[in-house]
Design a protein around this motif. Sequence first.
Motif, PDB file in Angstrom:
ATOM      1  N   LEU A 159     -33.658 -14.012 -35.161  1.00 47.73           N
ATOM      2  CA  LEU A 159     -34.386 -15.202 -34.735  1.00 47.73           C
ATOM      3  C   LEU A 159     -35.594 -15.458 -35.635  1.00 47.73           C
ATOM      4  CD1 LEU A 159     -34.229 -14.784 -30.872  1.00 47.73           C
ATOM      5  CD2 LEU A 159     -32.751 -16.138 -32.355  1.00 47.73           C
ATOM      6  N   LEU A 160     -36.310 -14.401 -36.027  1.00 50.94           N
ATOM      7  CA  LEU A 160     -37.442 -14.568 -36.947  1.00 50.94           C
ATOM      8  C   LEU A 160     -36.975 -15.116 -38.290  1.00 50.94           C
ATOM      9  CD1 LEU A 160     -39.597 -11.374 -36.294  1.00 50.94           C
ATOM     10  CD2 LEU A 160     -40.156 -13.741 -35.722  1.00 50.94           C
ATOM     11  N   TYR A 161     -35.856 -14.561 -38.796  1.00 46.86           N
ATOM     12  CA  TYR A 161     -35.307 -15.032 -40.068  1.00 46.86           C
ATOM     13  C   TYR A 161     -34.929 -16.514 -39.969  1.00 46.86           C
ATOM     14  CZ  TYR A 161     -32.088 -15.763 -43.915  1.00 46.86           C
ATOM     15  OH  TYR A 161     -31.469 -16.283 -45.019  1.00 46.86           O
ATOM     16  N   TYR A 162     -34.239 -16.865 -38.887  1.00 46.47           N
ATOM     17  CA  TYR A 162     -33.814 -18.257 -38.718  1.00 46.47           C
ATOM     18  C   TYR A 162     -35.025 -19.178 -38.632  1.00 46.47           C
ATOM     19  CZ  TYR A 162     -32.205 -22.522 -36.658  1.00 46.47           C
ATOM     20  OH  TYR A 162     -31.991 -23.848 -36.422  1.00 46.47           O
ATOM     21  N   ARG A 163     -36.028 -18.777 -37.869  1.00 41.54           N
ATOM     22  CA  ARG A 163     -37.219 -19.608 -37.699  1.00 41.54           C
ATOM     23  C   ARG A 163     -37.914 -19.833 -39.040  1.00 41.54           C
ATOM     24  NH1 ARG A 163     -42.210 -18.240 -33.635  1.00 41.54           N
ATOM     25  NH2 ARG A 163     -43.328 -20.175 -33.947  1.00 41.54           N
TER      26      ARG A 163
END
Length: 187
Positions: free
Chosen positions: A156-160
Amino acid sequence: AYALTRLPMGQRQAVDVASEVTRRILNFKMPNGVAAEQYIDNIRFTGPKDGVKSAVQTFVQRCRLVGAQLNDVEEAESAQQVAEKITLQRGEWLGSSYDYAKKTVKLADNAHKKLLWMYDNISQRCTARSVAAIVGILLFASAVLRIQMADKFAVLLYYRKMATDIANGFGEWDHELRVSDGAWREM
C-alpha cells in the motif's frame, strides 16, 4: 470544433465529475426504509423490495431526463421494467455477487477471473496501471473475503507513493515498472 460526447475516464477530474453527477441524480426523497449507496457512478439501493423498486424507477427516470447512460439497460425498457429486473433476489455490485435470499456475498465471477488472470499472466515487469489494478482488486477482495491487510502495508505504501509521483508528473501510468521480488510475492 470538437466536443466530448462521453466522460473521458482517463482525465483526473473524471471521477469527481461522475461522482457529483450521480449524487445530483440521486438527490430525491427515498421511500421509507430505502437507502442508496454510491461509489462514483455505481449505485446500490437497499431496503424493502417495493421501496427499492420505486427508488430505482425514480433514478432511471432522472437519468433519462439528463441523458445519463445506464449500463445493462435497454433504451426501450420502461423504468418499471428496469426496476423489476434490478430488484431480483441476486445481483452484482462493484465486483461482489449478492444473494439476498441466502444472505451471502462473494467475489463476482468476473472479479474472480480477473484476479486469476493477473496472478497467472502478469510478470515482474509491469506498468503502473497494472500495479494499480492489482492493488485495487486485492483491496476489494480483502474487503469481500475479510482478509487482514496489515501484512500488506508495504504494498500500500508503494502504491501510494507511485500514484502520488505520477499525479505530480514524475512518471506515467503506462511506463514499465520493475517490481522487486519481495513486493511481487507480497502482492
